[in-house]
Design an enzyme around this catalytic site. Sequence first.
Site, PDB file in Angstrom:
ATOM      1  N   SER A  38       1.145  -1.484   0.125  1.00 20.01           N
ATOM      2  CA  SER A  38       0.028  -0.103  -0.111  1.00 20.01           C
ATOM      3  C   SER A  38       1.009   1.170   0.329  1.00 20.01           C
ATOM      4  CB  SER A  38      -0.909   0.287   1.068  1.00 20.01           C
ATOM      5  OG  SER A  38      -1.382   0.965   1.786  1.00 20.01           O
ATOM      6  N   LYS A  65       2.028  -3.297   6.721  1.00 20.03           N
ATOM      7  CA  LYS A  65       2.035  -3.495   5.051  1.00 20.03           C
ATOM      8  C   LYS A  65       4.022  -3.439   4.901  1.00 20.03           C
ATOM      9  CE  LYS A  65      -1.376  -5.008   3.240  1.00 20.03           C
ATOM     10  NZ  LYS A  65      -1.908  -5.330   2.589  1.00 20.03           N
ATOM     11  N   TYR A 105      -2.165  -0.026   9.923  1.00 21.16           N
ATOM     12  CA  TYR A 105      -2.473  -0.390   8.788  1.00 21.16           C
ATOM     13  C   TYR A 105      -0.518  -0.521   7.818  1.00 21.16           C
ATOM     14  CZ  TYR A 105      -3.788  -1.373   4.602  1.00 21.16           C
ATOM     15  OH  TYR A 105      -3.348  -1.183   3.220  1.00 21.16           O
TER      16      TYR A 105
HETATM   17  N1  UFG Z   1     -13.393  10.761   2.187  1.00 21.45           N
HETATM   18  C1  UFG Z   1     -14.464  11.745   2.403  1.00 21.45           C
HETATM   19  N2  UFG Z   1     -15.761  11.143   2.568  1.00 21.45           N
HETATM   20  C2  UFG Z   1     -15.806   9.773   2.839  1.00 21.45           C
HETATM   21  C3  UFG Z   1     -14.578   9.103   2.521  1.00 21.45           C
HETATM   22  C4  UFG Z   1     -13.157   9.394   2.181  1.00 21.45           C
HETATM   23  O1  UFG Z   1     -14.056  13.214   2.544  1.00 21.45           O
HETATM   24  O2  UFG Z   1     -16.881   9.419   2.861  1.00 21.45           O
HETATM   25  C5  UFG Z   1     -12.245  11.241   1.833  1.00 21.45           C
HETATM   26  C6  UFG Z   1     -10.853  10.581   2.796  1.00 21.45           C
HETATM   27  O3  UFG Z   1     -10.724  11.515   3.762  1.00 21.45           O
HETATM   28  C7  UFG Z   1      -9.616  10.761   1.739  1.00 21.45           C
HETATM   29  C8  UFG Z   1      -9.839  10.713   1.085  1.00 21.45           C
HETATM   30  O4  UFG Z   1     -11.412  11.156   0.759  1.00 21.45           O
HETATM   31  O5  UFG Z   1      -9.152  12.002   2.087  1.00 21.45           O
HETATM   32  C9  UFG Z   1     -10.499   8.678   0.144  1.00 21.45           C
HETATM   33  O6  UFG Z   1     -10.355   8.110   1.066  1.00 21.45           O
HETATM   34  P1  UFG Z   1     -10.704   6.723   1.285  1.00 21.45           P
HETATM   35  O7  UFG Z   1     -11.540   6.247   2.667  1.00 21.45           O
HETATM   36  O8  UFG Z   1     -10.857   6.344  -0.601  1.00 21.45           O
HETATM   37  O9  UFG Z   1      -9.675   6.213   0.972  1.00 21.45           O
HETATM   38  P2  UFG Z   1      -7.444   6.736   1.660  1.00 21.45           P
HETATM   39  O10 UFG Z   1      -6.512   7.491   0.842  1.00 21.45           O
HETATM   40  O11 UFG Z   1      -7.953   7.023   3.022  1.00 21.45           O
HETATM   41  O12 UFG Z   1      -7.139   4.777   1.619  1.00 21.45           O
HETATM   42  C10 UFG Z   1      -6.659   4.241   0.235  1.00 21.45           C
HETATM   43  C11 UFG Z   1      -6.845   2.820   0.867  1.00 21.45           C
HETATM   44  C12 UFG Z   1      -6.178   2.103   2.202  1.00 21.45           C
HETATM   45  C13 UFG Z   1      -4.498   2.516   2.215  1.00 21.45           C
HETATM   46  C14 UFG Z   1      -4.626   4.212   2.181  1.00 21.45           C
HETATM   47  C15 UFG Z   1      -3.682   4.821   2.015  1.00 21.45           C
HETATM   48  O13 UFG Z   1      -8.035   2.415   1.054  1.00 21.45           O
HETATM   49  O14 UFG Z   1      -6.308   0.681   1.900  1.00 21.45           O
HETATM   50  O15 UFG Z   1      -5.858   4.905   0.373  1.00 21.45           O
HETATM   51  O16 UFG Z   1      -3.109   5.443   2.375  1.00 21.45           O
HETATM   52  F1  UFG Z   1      -4.683   2.604   3.644  1.00 21.45           F
END
Ligand code: UFG
Length: 325
Positions: free
Chosen positions: A117, A145, A141
Amino acid sequence: MNILICGGAGYIGSHMVKMLAGQGHQVVVFDNLSTGHKEAVAGGVELVMGDLLRPGDLAALFSRHHFDAVMHFSAKSLVGESVMNPALYYANNVIGTINLLDAMRNHGVSRFIFSSSASIFGNPLQERINESHPQAPINPYGKTKLMVEHILRDYHAAYGLRSVSLRYFNAAGADPGGEIGESHQPETHLLPNILYSLLTGQKELKVFGREYNTPDGTCVRDYIHINDLCDAHLLALSFLEKNDGAHGFNLGNGNGFSVLEMIHSAEQVTGRKIAFTSAPPRSGDPATLVADSTLAVRQLVWQPKYTKIDDIIATAWHWHQNQRF
Ligand code: UFG
């Protein structure tokens, strides 16, 4: 080839199974169905229910089947949950993987593709993250990894295990045929939450954090289509045939989109207005995560096909409108 897919009932694993089976490989899925769906496993593919934390399940699996390679998608993968419950993450993601690697060793299987990741890098120190970027995860997390990546290097040095760690940025989209897609319970990811807010009208979309140091104040991520990720796994398998070692590649599109840009693109694709409210930032969210995938393009000869965000969102929208599980 005979390929074991651990976590083949999950979002990314099920797309991999479909692609491999479609190309005529013999595939066996091993999954505890804690977050996956048996309906997501392609027809005709054997699903073995079992748990990586029970070495006996693995011993039984490996003694019944001969595998040429293993792809390992099973993991706990929510940053926030990993902060609240690190024990769950270290057990599943680290101990579970060691059990799997040891079962492989015991049965002479020496090709391994690992779902790593972007979170192994922590807060970015440069605009695009390449493989030389310092590895300094900021949550349990990401640490799990990175630990596995270290283990893979040691297992190569000591036991000759060949591996490729693929560091996904933000996996997104769905099977273009609409049969499988992203379905988590609870759903925390941005794109499915945007689409659910349109479809159900029940769950209000929240934008987490409006004051990040980014052009519009919301987090920027690099969204890469699920089938482009799966293509990289196939190429990594071929790469391991010719290359000894424990390798790591960053996989993304190289373009960042903010949360507000994602909402705007989803409005374009769906033709609907998307309502949202602002909420406090989520803990552990870096402001920006964008990949430099030059190494994968060069060494794996990988070329992402979904380069436009609207096309990625369109595949997700197609799936979500007809979602069956
Ligand atoms: N977000 C929102 N509203 C939501 C969901 C997400 O504003 O309902 C924002 C989050 O705060 C973030 C962005 O959208 O800024 C992306 O969020 P995601 O949850 O879709 O994805 P992440 O970047 O948090 O997570 C992804 C992978 C994880 C991994 C991570 C690496 O899904 O498994 O990238 O940092 F760990």
